[in-house]
Write an enzyme that holds these catalytic residues in place. Structure first.
Site: not given
Length: 324
Positions: A169, A193, A270, A273, A296, A305
């Site tokens: 990210r 995150k 992004h 990514r 994730h 994906y």
């Protein structure tokens, strides 16, 4: 969009944040250790919620424990009338839910009225990404520019290679310090995150680009050693003035290079990514491994994906099955 025939709803004047929201934001920053950008997003959403409550019930005409599902739905309708997209309305609802969940755990309210309110159904959109040919074109273009040996060109190709090689990210790449890089083991430690740390691998191309950039970086710091402004010596990616690059500066540098591949396609950092993940899945990588590489929390986030892997499976089927 606004409801047909209904005039657009006017924004109501902002009111001071209630003390409970201020305390919740402190909880997010100090106890949950969320990033400043995330806390700011919660602040904006909850400010709009409290401002709307003051406009509909009066500044002193409501209490947190007295609000119900009807009030939460009314706020969502207000957001929709203002023309907010479904995704933005869903984000506002998520902020209200989190706030009420915190108050319920802290026994400030008896129930969480937002819990039973359904979020708007969001369209399942595929993220913008580069195909392998476009990725090669982009990186070749950036490498050609880096032959100028200018600091920014050498730095920018290193950022591109790292984005595509490791699926980072923007905030993760920006936050990398020298101590996080291990070019011998070809890996980098990133903070995702919720400040969760993970180790991701570096490809050969990214490793070489980073080695070339670090030479330029050292030269820049040597030139700035007598500067009155103290450079960010711990940060990997620096501006020409020696400070840690801002998110906007990173985005601008990358988008300029992306425009050489497909101008006007809305590609961003992004997109690199997404390209990283798409190409891994399309190449047969295990989805759980891709989930871990991307950081994730849920496998369902990674499953988007799989869209190109379907085409790959069709190709294998057509080549292998006798009745295809």
């Amino acid at each position: 969009m606004n409801d047909e025939g209904a005039p657009p709803e006017l924004a109501v004047p902002e009111t001071a944040l209630p003390a409970e929201i201020d305390e919740f934001l402190v909880h997010l920053a100090k106890e949950r250790d969320l990033s400043p950008n995330t806390v700011s997003a919660y602040r904006r959403d909850l400010r709009e919620f409290s401002t709307w409550l003051a406009s509909t019930h009066g500044i002193d005409g409501w209490r947190w424990n007295e609000l119900g599902r009807t009030d939460i739905r009314g706020f969502m309708a207000h957001c929709t009338r203002r023309g907010l997209a479904k995704r933005s309305v869903a984000r506002q609802l998520s902020a209200v839910r989190s706030f009420y969940r915190w108050m319920h755990r802290d026994e400030r309210v008896d129930v969480n009225p937002a819990r039973a309110v359904k979020s708007p159904r969001l369209p399942r959109t595929l993220p913008a990404y580069l195909d392998k040919r476009q990725a090669d074109t982009l990186l070749e273009h950036a490498a050609t520019r880096a032959q100028s040996l200018e600091f920014t060109d050498v730095r920018n190709v290193a950022m591109l290679e790292l984005f595509y090689s490791s699926g980072l990210r923007l905030s993760e790449l920006r936050g990398i310090d020298l101590g996080d890089l291990d070019l011998v083991a070809q890996q980098v430690k990133v903070r995702g995150k919720g400040r969760k740390e993970r180790i991701v691998p570096l490809g050969d191309h990214a490793q070489r680009a980073l080695r070339n950039y670090l030479v330029k970086r050292d030269a820049l710091l040597a030139k700035l050693k007598d500067s009155t402004k103290k450079p960010a010596r711990g940060a990997v990616f620096l501006s020409e003035r020696g400070g840690r690059m801002s998110p906007r500066a990173i985005q601008h540098a990358v988008v300029q290079l992306l425009s050489a591949v497909d101008e006007g396609a809305g590609l961003s950092t992004h997109s690199l990514r997404h390209s990283f993940a798409t190409h891994l899945v399309d190449g047969g990588a295990d989805l759980r491994a891709v989930q871990e590489l991307l950081g994730h929390a849920s496998i369902s986030t990674t499953q988007i994906y799989t869209h190109t892997s379907v085409e790959r499976l069709k190709k294998v089927y057509r080549q292998a099955h006798p009745r295809a």
